[in-house]
Design a protein around this motif. Structure first.
Motif, PDB file in Angstrom:
ATOM      1  N   ASP A  87      46.859  43.333  49.735  1.00 36.22           N
ATOM      2  CA  ASP A  87      47.180  42.235  48.823  1.00 36.22           C
ATOM      3  C   ASP A  87      46.471  40.949  49.232  1.00 36.22           C
ATOM      4  O   ASP A  87      46.006  40.179  48.391  1.00 36.22           O
ATOM      5  CB  ASP A  87      48.697  42.017  48.794  1.00 36.22           C
ATOM      6  CG  ASP A  87      49.116  41.049  47.694  1.00 36.22           C
ATOM      7  OD1 ASP A  87      48.753  41.285  46.532  1.00 36.22           O
ATOM      8  OD2 ASP A  87      49.810  40.064  48.000  1.00 36.22           O
ATOM      9  N   HIS A  88      46.352  40.723  50.526  1.00 32.10           N
ATOM     10  CA  HIS A  88      45.676  39.514  51.017  1.00 32.10           C
ATOM     11  C   HIS A  88      44.213  39.496  50.579  1.00 32.10           C
ATOM     12  O   HIS A  88      43.711  38.467  50.095  1.00 32.10           O
ATOM     13  CB  HIS A  88      45.768  39.461  52.539  1.00 32.10           C
ATOM     14  CG  HIS A  88      44.915  38.394  53.166  1.00 32.10           C
ATOM     15  ND1 HIS A  88      45.253  37.051  53.108  1.00 32.10           N
ATOM     16  CD2 HIS A  88      43.734  38.458  53.838  1.00 32.10           C
ATOM     17  CE1 HIS A  88      44.321  36.343  53.726  1.00 32.10           C
ATOM     18  NE2 HIS A  88      43.388  37.168  54.172  1.00 32.10           N
ATOM     19  N   ILE A  90      42.630  41.317  48.101  1.00 31.86           N
ATOM     20  CA  ILE A  90      42.310  41.329  46.674  1.00 31.86           C
ATOM     21  C   ILE A  90      42.572  39.972  46.028  1.00 31.86           C
ATOM     22  O   ILE A  90      42.118  39.715  44.908  1.00 31.86           O
ATOM     23  CB  ILE A  90      43.090  42.426  45.914  1.00 31.86           C
ATOM     24  CG1 ILE A  90      44.586  42.134  45.900  1.00 31.86           C
ATOM     25  CG2 ILE A  90      42.793  43.804  46.471  1.00 31.86           C
ATOM     26  CD1 ILE A  90      45.372  43.086  45.023  1.00 31.86           C
ATOM     27  N   GLN A  91      43.288  39.088  46.722  1.00 32.34           N
ATOM     28  CA  GLN A  91      43.547  37.768  46.159  1.00 32.34           C
ATOM     29  C   GLN A  91      42.467  36.745  46.509  1.00 32.34           C
ATOM     30  O   GLN A  91      42.577  35.582  46.124  1.00 32.34           O
ATOM     31  CB  GLN A  91      44.915  37.262  46.618  1.00 32.34           C
ATOM     32  CG  GLN A  91      46.057  38.050  46.007  1.00 32.34           C
ATOM     33  CD  GLN A  91      47.402  37.375  46.191  1.00 32.34           C
ATOM     34  OE1 GLN A  91      47.610  36.245  45.757  1.00 32.34           O
ATOM     35  NE2 GLN A  91      48.310  38.059  46.851  1.00 32.34           N
ATOM     36  N   ARG A  92      41.431  37.171  47.209  1.00 32.60           N
ATOM     37  CA  ARG A  92      40.288  36.269  47.411  1.00 32.60           C
ATOM     38  C   ARG A  92      39.712  35.900  46.045  1.00 32.60           C
ATOM     39  O   ARG A  92      39.594  36.744  45.150  1.00 32.60           O
ATOM     40  CB  ARG A  92      39.224  36.932  48.277  1.00 32.60           C
ATOM     41  CG  ARG A  92      39.614  37.091  49.742  1.00 32.60           C
ATOM     42  CD  ARG A  92      38.471  37.720  50.525  1.00 32.60           C
ATOM     43  NE  ARG A  92      37.270  36.892  50.456  1.00 32.60           N
ATOM     44  CZ  ARG A  92      36.893  36.030  51.388  1.00 32.60           C
ATOM     45  NH1 ARG A  92      37.635  35.868  52.468  1.00 32.60           N
ATOM     46  NH2 ARG A  92      35.783  35.328  51.246  1.00 32.60           N
ATOM     47  N   GLY A  93      39.341  34.668  45.875  1.00 30.57           N
ATOM     48  CA  GLY A  93      38.917  34.163  44.577  1.00 30.57           C
ATOM     49  C   GLY A  93      37.772  34.939  43.965  1.00 30.57           C
ATOM     50  O   GLY A  93      37.749  35.184  42.752  1.00 30.57           O
ATOM     51  N   LEU A  96      39.537  38.152  42.701  1.00 32.14           N
ATOM     52  CA  LEU A  96      40.655  37.995  41.775  1.00 32.14           C
ATOM     53  C   LEU A  96      40.199  37.521  40.404  1.00 32.14           C
ATOM     54  O   LEU A  96      40.778  37.889  39.386  1.00 32.14           O
ATOM     55  CB  LEU A  96      41.681  37.019  42.365  1.00 32.14           C
ATOM     56  CG  LEU A  96      43.032  36.956  41.676  1.00 32.14           C
ATOM     57  CD1 LEU A  96      43.739  38.294  41.739  1.00 32.14           C
ATOM     58  CD2 LEU A  96      43.907  35.876  42.304  1.00 32.14           C
ATOM     59  N   THR A  97      39.164  36.701  40.363  1.00 32.03           N
ATOM     60  CA  THR A  97      38.707  36.146  39.084  1.00 32.03           C
ATOM     61  C   THR A  97      37.482  36.863  38.528  1.00 32.03           C
ATOM     62  O   THR A  97      36.987  36.504  37.467  1.00 32.03           O
ATOM     63  CB  THR A  97      38.361  34.652  39.241  1.00 32.03           C
ATOM     64  OG1 THR A  97      37.310  34.509  40.214  1.00 32.03           O
ATOM     65  CG2 THR A  97      39.573  33.868  39.710  1.00 32.03           C
ATOM     66  N   GLN A 273      54.641  48.739  40.089  1.00 33.55           N
ATOM     67  CA  GLN A 273      54.343  47.719  39.074  1.00 33.55           C
ATOM     68  C   GLN A 273      54.850  48.071  37.675  1.00 33.55           C
ATOM     69  O   GLN A 273      54.165  47.830  36.680  1.00 33.55           O
ATOM     70  CB  GLN A 273      52.821  47.443  39.039  1.00 33.55           C
ATOM     71  CG  GLN A 273      52.302  46.947  40.368  1.00 33.55           C
ATOM     72  CD  GLN A 273      50.812  46.697  40.426  1.00 33.55           C
ATOM     73  OE1 GLN A 273      50.353  45.984  41.293  1.00 33.55           O
ATOM     74  NE2 GLN A 273      50.029  47.269  39.527  1.00 33.55           N
ATOM     75  N   LEU A 335      40.206  45.313  39.876  1.00 28.44           N
ATOM     76  CA  LEU A 335      41.045  44.813  40.963  1.00 28.44           C
ATOM     77  C   LEU A 335      41.851  45.943  41.572  1.00 28.44           C
ATOM     78  O   LEU A 335      42.022  46.010  42.796  1.00 28.44           O
ATOM     79  CB  LEU A 335      41.970  43.706  40.447  1.00 28.44           C
ATOM     80  CG  LEU A 335      42.554  42.789  41.517  1.00 28.44           C
ATOM     81  CD1 LEU A 335      41.449  42.010  42.226  1.00 28.44           C
ATOM     82  CD2 LEU A 335      43.569  41.835  40.918  1.00 28.44           C
TER      83      LEU A 335
END
Length: 452
Positions: A87-88, A90-93, A96-97, A273, A335
C-alpha cells in the motif's frame, strides 16, 4: 481537462444520429421497475460535508470487518495478508495518478512495471506470454472465449460445471452480442469432476473447453487428458484460476498444455474491497499472441544500447482501428497490477511456495476438524485451500445464523445456484494464512450448535 457541457441542440443532434426518439430510449434494456422517475426517495437534495461524513460513517459501521471475525469466505475472492509496503508503494504519486500510457515510450516506469507483471504472471500460469492486464477474472474468461473463436473460426464453447457461476453469467451476457453458443452445466455435490463429460461433449464445432482449476468446489483435476481431447478436435483448452496462490503448490495449467490460462489476481496484493477493483490475469501460448486482447509490453535497447521498454503489441480499440481490435477493454487495472507485482516481488518464488504450503496445511487441519461435526460430510478430499462441505440440510439459513453470531462460515452453494435443490446443502469453505486454529474451532462449535 475542461468540462464543455452539451447544449440542447447538441443532444438533439446526437439522438437523431443514432435514431433515438428521446433519451429514455437509451435505457430500454433496464427493467422499468429498476428505473428512477425522480429523485431517490428519502435522500435530501443537498447536505453539508459534515452531515454526509457522519451519515456515511454510520452506514460503514453496519459492515462486518473481515479481520475482526472468523472468516471463511472464498469462492473467487480471498482474504490474504497484504504487506503494508504494498500500500505504501502504490500510493507514490507517479503510480497513483498514472493512467494508460497513450505515449508509451515516455512512460518507462509504467512500462517496466507492466513488463515485470507480465513476466510474473506468465511464470505463475505456465504460459509462454502474458498480457497487462484485464479488468478481472470473469471478463478475462470471456475474452479468452472470444479469442478462441477468432483462432478456430468456430462458435461453440463448452463450459465446465465447475466454472464459477458468475464467470458463466458474464460469458452468457457477452455471448448474446456475438452469437457464440455456450454449453453449460451445473456442478455435482461430489468429489468427482466433470472432465469425462467435457471430453465426450467436444466435437468438430467446438472452439474451446473452459475449465476452472481448482474448480468452484475446490476440486483439483489433471487437465492433460482434457487438453489432449480438445486438441484432437482442433479446439482450445482454456483454464481459469481464481486463486493464484494455489500456483505455488500445484502444477500450472500451462504445464498441462492449456492453450489459454486466465484468472483473478486479487489474492496477491489486492484486498477484498467489497468485490473490486480487481485485476485479471491472461496468458497464452506464444503462437496465439496476436489474437490476445489487451496490451503487451516488451523489453528493448535504445540507440545508445541502454535497456528500455516499449508497447510491443496493443490490440485495444482505442489504439487501433476499431474493426481491427481484438478487445474493447479500455483500462488496464494498472494500480492493482502494480500491487500484485509488488507483493509477488516481496514473496519471490520461494515465498509463494511457502505461502501456498501454509494455506494448504491450514485448510487440511480445518477440513479434518469440520468433518468431525455431526451431520457434516467433506465432499472433496483433494483441494488446495478451499473445500466443500455437505451440511445435510440447506446451507443458506445456517450461514445467515452463523453470520449473526459473528462467524462468516463460507459461501453457500444455494446462494451461487438459486433453485438448484441438489446443491442447496453445499457450503464452500476457504481457509488461508489469515485463518487461525481458534477461528476454525469457533466455526466448528457454531456449526455443531446450528446442526444439533
Amino acid at each position: 481537462m475542461r468540462y464543455l457541457p452539451l447544449t440542447g441542440h447538441d443532444r438533439t443532434d446526437m439522438l437523431a444520429t443514432i435514431d433515438a426518439p428521446h433519451i429514455d430510449a437509451l435505457f430500454v434494456d433496464v427493467p422499468e421497475e429498476a428505473r428512477l422517475d425522480g429523485p431517490i426517495h428519502g435522500l435530501p437534495l443537498h447536505a453539508s460535508e459534515m452531515a454526509v461524513e457522519r451519515h456515511m460513517t454510520r452506514l460503514a459501521r453496519q459492515n462486518t470487518v473481515a479481520g475482526e471475525v472468523p472468516f471463511f469466505l472464498g469462492a473467487g475472492a480471498y482474504r490474504h495478508h497484504v504487506p503494508a509496503s504494498v500500500d505504501h508503494l502504490i500510493q507514490r504519486g507517479e503510480f497513483l495518478t498514472a493512467y494508460t500510457p497513450y505515449q508509451p515510450e515516455i512512460a518507462q516506469g509504467t512500462l517496466q512495471m507492466l513488463f515485470e507483471f507480465q513476466t510474473q504472471v506468465a511464470r505463475m500460469l505456465g504460459t509462454d506470454v502474458a498480457n497487462a492486464s484485464m479488468y478481472d477474472g470473469s471478463t478475462a474468461c470471456w475474452e479468452a472465449i472470444g479469442m478462441a473463436r477468432r483462432i478456430t473460426k468456430r462458435g461453440k464453447a463448452i463450459l465446465s460445471g465447475g466454472l464459477h457461476p458468475h464467470y458463466v453469467s458474464v460469458a452468457k451476457t457477452m455471448a448474446k452480442y456475438t452469437g457464440d453458443q455456450l454449453e453449460t452445466a451445473l456442478p455435482t455435490l461430489s468429489a468427482d469432476t466433470d472432465l469425462d463429460a467435457l471430453i465426450a461433449a467436444i466435437d468438430d464445432d467446438t472452439s474451446c473447453v473452459v475449465v476452472q482449476y481448482p474448480d468452484i468446489l475446490g476440486r483439483i483435476a489433471d487437465l492433460r487428458p482434457l487438453a489432449d481431447a480438445a486438441h484432437a478436435k482442433k479446439a482450445l483448452l482454456i483454464a481459469v484460476v481464481t486463486e493464484p496462490v494455489a500456483m505455488g503448490a500445484i502444477v500450472s495449467p500451462g504445464e498441462m498444455d492449456a492453450d489459454i490460462v486466465v484468472g483473478e489476481g486479487q489474492s496477491i496484493g489486492v484486498g477484498l474491497q467489497f468485490g473490486g477493483p480487481y485485476v485479471g490475469l491472461f496468458g497464452c501460448k506464444d503462437k496465439y499472441v496476436r489474437q490476445m486482447p489487451g496490451r503487451l509490453c516488451g523489453e528493448t535497447k535504445d540507440a545508445d544500447g541502454r535497456r528500455g521498454f516499449v508497447l510491443t503489441l496493443s490490440t485495444r480499440e482505442q489504439h487501433i482501428r476499431r474493426e481491427k481490435a481484438t478487445s474493447n477493454i479500455c483500462t488496464n487495472s494498472g494500480l492493482c497490477a502494480l500491487a500484485f507485482s509488488i507483493h509477488m516481488t516481496l514473496l519471490g518464488e520461494a515465498g509463494l511456495r511457502r505461502l501456498a504450503g501454509i494455506n494448504h496445511a491450514a485448510a487440511c487441519r480445518a477440513a479434518d476438524r469440520l468433518a468431525k461435526v455431526p451431520g457434516v460430510t467433506l465432499v472433496n478430499d483433494s483441494f488446495f485451500n478451499e473445500f466443500t462441505l455437505d451440511l445435510g440440510r440447506e446451507a443458506r439459513p445456517i450461514v445467515r445464523a452463523l453470520a449473526d453470531q459473528g462467524v462468516l462460515a463460507g459461501v453457500s452453494l444455494g446462494r451461487l445456484y438459486p433453485g438448484a435443490d441438489a446443491l442447496a446443502n453445499g457450503l464452500i469453505v476457504a481457509v488461508t494464512e489469515t485463518s487461525s486454529d481458534d477461528d476454525v474451532e469457533a466455526l466448528a462449535t457454531a456449526l455443531e450448535a446450528a446442526l444439533a
